[in-house]
Design a protein around this motif. Sequence first.
Motif, PDB file in Angstrom:
ATOM      1  N   ALA B  50      44.022  40.277  36.346  1.00 39.06           N
ATOM      2  CA  ALA B  50      42.769  40.967  36.042  1.00 39.06           C
ATOM      3  C   ALA B  50      43.047  42.314  35.378  1.00 39.06           C
ATOM      4  O   ALA B  50      42.309  42.764  34.506  1.00 39.06           O
ATOM      5  N   LYS B  51      44.112  42.959  35.880  1.00 45.04           N
ATOM      6  CA  LYS B  51      44.441  44.254  35.297  1.00 45.04           C
ATOM      7  C   LYS B  51      44.724  44.101  33.822  1.00 45.04           C
ATOM      8  O   LYS B  51      44.442  44.996  33.024  1.00 45.04           O
ATOM      9  N   SER B  52      45.307  42.922  33.494  1.00 43.79           N
ATOM     10  CA  SER B  52      45.637  42.746  32.080  1.00 43.79           C
ATOM     11  C   SER B  52      44.547  41.988  31.353  1.00 43.79           C
ATOM     12  O   SER B  52      44.805  41.122  30.543  1.00 43.79           O
ATOM     13  N   GLY B  53      43.307  42.228  31.695  1.00 36.60           N
ATOM     14  CA  GLY B  53      42.254  41.782  30.788  1.00 36.60           C
ATOM     15  C   GLY B  53      41.241  40.826  31.357  1.00 36.60           C
ATOM     16  O   GLY B  53      40.048  40.927  31.056  1.00 36.60           O
ATOM     17  N   ARG B  54      41.566  39.879  32.224  1.00 36.15           N
ATOM     18  CA  ARG B  54      40.584  38.857  32.608  1.00 36.15           C
ATOM     19  C   ARG B  54      39.649  39.372  33.688  1.00 36.15           C
ATOM     20  O   ARG B  54      39.877  39.237  34.885  1.00 36.15           O
ATOM     21  N   THR B  55      38.552  39.984  33.273  1.00 36.86           N
ATOM     22  CA  THR B  55      37.633  40.587  34.238  1.00 36.86           C
ATOM     23  C   THR B  55      36.803  39.556  35.002  1.00 36.86           C
ATOM     24  O   THR B  55      36.223  39.858  36.037  1.00 36.86           O
ATOM     25  N   ASP B  56      36.722  38.329  34.550  1.00 41.06           N
ATOM     26  CA  ASP B  56      35.917  37.355  35.314  1.00 41.06           C
ATOM     27  C   ASP B  56      36.592  36.942  36.627  1.00 41.06           C
ATOM     28  O   ASP B  56      35.980  36.318  37.495  1.00 41.06           O
ATOM     29  N   LEU B  57      37.841  37.329  36.800  1.00 37.64           N
ATOM     30  CA  LEU B  57      38.502  36.990  38.062  1.00 37.64           C
ATOM     31  C   LEU B  57      38.132  37.952  39.195  1.00 37.64           C
ATOM     32  O   LEU B  57      38.460  37.711  40.351  1.00 37.64           O
ATOM     33  N   ILE B  58      37.475  39.041  38.794  1.00 36.50           N
ATOM     34  CA  ILE B  58      37.203  40.069  39.810  1.00 36.50           C
ATOM     35  C   ILE B  58      36.358  39.502  40.952  1.00 36.50           C
ATOM     36  O   ILE B  58      36.587  39.783  42.134  1.00 36.50           O
ATOM     37  N   PHE B  59      35.394  38.653  40.648  1.00 36.03           N
ATOM     38  CA  PHE B  59      34.552  38.103  41.716  1.00 36.03           C
ATOM     39  C   PHE B  59      35.362  37.250  42.665  1.00 36.03           C
ATOM     40  O   PHE B  59      35.178  37.293  43.884  1.00 36.03           O
ATOM     41  N   LEU B  60      36.280  36.480  42.088  1.00 33.04           N
ATOM     42  CA  LEU B  60      37.118  35.628  42.933  1.00 33.04           C
ATOM     43  C   LEU B  60      37.989  36.476  43.851  1.00 33.04           C
ATOM     44  O   LEU B  60      38.142  36.185  45.041  1.00 33.04           O
ATOM     45  N   ILE B  61      38.516  37.552  43.231  1.00 34.41           N
ATOM     46  CA  ILE B  61      39.342  38.440  44.054  1.00 34.41           C
ATOM     47  C   ILE B  61      38.521  39.027  45.175  1.00 34.41           C
ATOM     48  O   ILE B  61      38.949  39.082  46.343  1.00 34.41           O
ATOM     49  N   ARG B  62      37.313  39.438  44.841  1.00 32.17           N
ATOM     50  CA  ARG B  62      36.410  40.018  45.831  1.00 32.17           C
ATOM     51  C   ARG B  62      36.187  39.049  46.977  1.00 32.17           C
ATOM     52  O   ARG B  62      36.234  39.384  48.152  1.00 32.17           O
ATOM     53  N   PHE B  63      35.911  37.789  46.567  1.00 33.20           N
ATOM     54  CA  PHE B  63      35.630  36.750  47.555  1.00 33.20           C
ATOM     55  C   PHE B  63      36.824  36.545  48.477  1.00 33.20           C
ATOM     56  O   PHE B  63      36.682  36.491  49.706  1.00 33.20           O
ATOM     57  N   ARG B  64      37.988  36.459  47.860  1.00 33.81           N
ATOM     58  CA  ARG B  64      39.174  36.233  48.698  1.00 33.81           C
ATOM     59  C   ARG B  64      39.402  37.410  49.633  1.00 33.81           C
ATOM     60  O   ARG B  64      39.829  37.238  50.777  1.00 33.81           O
ATOM     61  N   HIS B  65      39.135  38.575  49.150  1.00 33.49           N
ATOM     62  CA  HIS B  65      39.307  39.754  49.997  1.00 33.49           C
ATOM     63  C   HIS B  65      38.378  39.697  51.198  1.00 33.49           C
ATOM     64  O   HIS B  65      38.767  40.017  52.336  1.00 33.49           O
ATOM     65  N   CYS B  66      37.127  39.285  50.943  1.00 26.72           N
ATOM     66  CA  CYS B  66      36.195  39.132  52.078  1.00 26.72           C
ATOM     67  C   CYS B  66      36.708  38.113  53.062  1.00 26.72           C
ATOM     68  O   CYS B  66      36.610  38.312  54.289  1.00 26.72           O
ATOM     69  N   CYS B  67      37.247  37.005  52.569  1.00 20.94           N
ATOM     70  CA  CYS B  67      37.806  35.991  53.491  1.00 20.94           C
ATOM     71  C   CYS B  67      38.911  36.598  54.319  1.00 20.94           C
ATOM     72  O   CYS B  67      38.997  36.362  55.530  1.00 20.94           O
ATOM     73  N   LEU B  68      39.752  37.363  53.665  1.00 20.26           N
ATOM     74  CA  LEU B  68      40.848  37.966  54.410  1.00 20.26           C
ATOM     75  C   LEU B  68      40.327  38.871  55.518  1.00 20.26           C
ATOM     76  O   LEU B  68      40.799  38.835  56.654  1.00 20.26           O
TER      77      LEU B  68
END
Lengths: 633, 195
Positions: B50-68
């Motif tokens: 995501a840092k290197s450009g793919r901003t659509d992954l941010i939601f997935l990261i967010r979701f996984r973080h909530c799961c954690l």
Amino acid sequence: MGWAVCPIRFAKEGDRFFIGQSAVRRRPIISGADLAPSLSRGGPRQPPFLRCLPAAFPSPRRSCSAAMFVSDCRREFYDVIVSQRVLLLVASDVDALCACKILQALFQCDHVPYTLVPVSGWQELETAFLEHKDQFKYFVFINCGANVDLLEILQPEEDTVFFVCDSHRPINVVNVYNDTQIKLLVKQDDDLDVPAYDDIFRDDEDEEEDSENESDGSEPSEKRRRFEEDVIERTMKRRQRREWEARRREILFDYEQYEYHGTSSAMVMFDLAWMMSKDLNDMLWWAIVGLTDQWVQDKITQMKYVTDIGILQRHVSRHNHRNEDEENSLSIDCMRIAFEYDLRLALYQHWSLYESLCNTSYTSASLKLWSVQGQKRLQEFLADMGLPLKQVKQKFNSMDMSLKENLREMIEESASKFGMKDLRVQTFSIHFGFKNKFSASDIVYAAVSLMENVEKEGPEAANFIKALDSLSRGNLDKLHQGLNLAKKQLRAIHQTIASCICTNLVISQGPFLYCSLMEGTPDVKLFSKPVSLCLLSKYLLKSFVCSTKNKRCKLLPLIMAAPMDVEQGTVIMVGIPPETESSDKKNFFGRAFEKAADSTNSRTLHNHFDMSIIELKTEDRSKFLDALISLLS
Amino acid sequence: MAGERAVGLVRELHRTIGGSLPPFRTEELRQALEEMRALYEQNQADVSEAKSGRTDLIFLIRFRHCCLLRNQRCILAYLYDRLLRIRALRWEYGSVLPNAIQFHMSAEEVEWFNRYKKSLAAYMKSVGGEEGLDLTQDIKPPKSLYIEVRCLRDYGEFEIDDGTTILLKKNSQHFLPRWKCEQLIRQGVLEHILS
């Protein structure tokens, strides 16, 4: 008449016979040949139900002849045990339960650590004693143990002390004259008639004198003269000794022939509490229930009952005088006891009047309710009093107040017209809260039926504990359960009586009447228990006396037999004294049963504290009865 | 589904009523931790992407973080609740736990229990003057020195303070000092009779 040979008992699987100090497991007895081992058993120990006289005449451990009744209950009994641990061995009857409750209350007040063990017979008594003898030095026997030689049966250590509070009489002479180990908590004014010490015991000094004289020796002619004198002296002494022995046997036979009952143990315990000023209304109630139990089971004479009621009435008015004053009376929730000249009808306040009239032995016998005419007479009786059948058959508490108001006087008046002059009896009732009013006899019936509850299979001790709990005011649910069981029991008793009389099951055997319940009889399981069977027999005898026209039969005692354990083939047999107006309630069947059993080698078990209740094998029944007939004719 | 196993642990604990301790579910805990680790690694990979450009992954990261976070919360609740139950066991059973219960505890829990015991003992010693005060006795205010008890099952011989032994047989009744009986009452051997 000597009682030298002991009746032989049969053993159940796993029974223990105690030889010396250790328990020995015995195999079950199957045939007569197996009985031989019991005779060849060595040692001075004998089974508990034996009532042999001591073979020699050893003096018990004392030399003077004052009896060993505890004169100051408080000092010699209570103060001794208040700092010790005590084992209470309590028999299975309501009087013992009440005495136990009173004693428990006193112990709890003074923090005396105790252990309570219920015992229902001599075997259990011995087992309990052997299990606990290493842990306790002081034992209290309640309603058990007075009528046998405790020291010989239990063989305690030197420093063990037994306190015996028992209403069974006659008290064994060894228990009376032992001053170190056995203390009897018995009122002295009970008619005890204990034989004098010198009539029964004597030290064997005479033997030594004789042998001394023999060893003297000098000139031949003098020696011969002295020898002749010696011979004469010795024969005189021997003859005196034989006369003394014969007189002793006679005295002891007369003394131990009849069994009866003395003052209720509950009353003795209450007396102790009163002397220590620790008596409460609750304890007084238990003393009343104990006395009423003796009356319900017909163990004491009418005069004694009335005397004891008088004694208790003084206590009742002392504790409960505040209720008479209208202004300062106690709250309705406080427990109060009232003296009542109440109807003799069993459980009538918890039942319907009609049922109670049908199931009380007094009314049932006088009106002859087993016959059709009897039923008609009952209807006439009710009509005479003006009580409508509909009212009378519903629950007593729901009867019209107008009918209940003068019920007692009305019933008494009508009853005397029908030949029932003693329908009212002096008794007490307890009252706490708005709903809870019980008469003393109600509690007795409830406790008896709880203790002998055959509906639940379980150890007997569980029933004992339930009955003990039902005596506390906090356990009303158990009391009500007991009352329901008592109703069933009374109904069963009267139905059985009706069928016995209608089918002429009570036959005269000559010196006594005999009735035997068959195995298929309804409710026969109920009568495999001793107290229920005794109640049945007493009521049956009363009814029989009213039903028979044979004047001779009216004066005979009754022996009743009922199947006890179908698998083992045993029968329980009860003997009760004849039913007369002025009966002194003395029962000779204890002795008679023993003698008959030993003369016929029947396999009997004399396990109950009342010696007139025995168990025997069904096969031996007929020869046992024949022996009894010849013995008593 | 993410977070199921952790919630399953909590559910099981919630189901056991009466404060009793069910066995320690090592396997499920390991699986939950495994799941957390997988999620974390995936997140790590996606963050660098995501840092290197793919901003659509941010939601997935967010979701996984909530799961954690959810997993962490469930597992912590599970462990903490078990510790609270173990602590209550010390007050109920005394310092020696029955074997059946010890089986259900993990090694760390056993160690925690020992340390808690020591801590409690040290405190009790410091409180009551010379001898210390046993706080685990007399949890309810006592009404009398001696109580009447009935034996519910055969127990055998039982020794009381002055050295004498009592035979506890079924259906016998005894009048004993209260502090000796409390343990046995809790174990169900004796029953306190209130009259």
